[in-house]
Write a protein that holds these residues in place. Structure first.
Motif: not given
Length: 138
Positions: A98-105
């Protein structure tokens, strides 16, 4: 060390994070108190909400290792540094994503590639250091 592995680097970053939390708090000594110390009774202490948290301070060797890990951060961008420290602080992959605007994978893949980038930089540094030592002896 001559050859670094990604597990060793990740472990060193986690240890540095834990060492940083065990450092004593920085307090400004701009004000001082002339009031006498209040000695509380046992019942007053039990009723109080402030439970003191005692942590053993880190050893000088642990502080030196923490500072060495912090020197490694010069090889990384600010975003990569934040990613490594967030994971060392045990943030969940979802929160990091969420912090970087990515999914967890994808966040995990970025973390893994950042660790590998750091391993490569440390290996290059150790090879350069060995070359310098050889040149000094000849």
């Amino acid at each position: 060390m001559s050859e670094w592995t990604s597990e060793e680097v990740a472990t060193q970053i986690v240890r540095a994070s834990r060492t940083a939390h065990r450092l004593p708090a920085v307090r400004l000594q701009t004000h001082f108190n002339l009031w006498p110390i209040i000695v509380r009774t046992e019942f007053e202490r039990m009723a109080g909400d402030d439970i003191p948290l005692y942590r053993a301070p880190p050893s000088p060797a642990e502080i030196d290792q923490m500072l060495e890990v912090m020197r490694w951060m010069k090889y990384l961008t600010i975003e990569e540094r934040l990613l490594l420290w967030m994971r060392a602080e045990r943030y969940a992959w979802d929160e990091i994503g969420r912090r970087f605007g990515l999914c967890r994978t994808t966040a995990w893949r970025h973390w893994k590639s950042t660790i590998l980038k750091l391993v490569q930089a440390l290996d290059d540094q150790s090879r350069n250091d060995q070359a310098l030592r050889i040149q000094k002896h000849h």
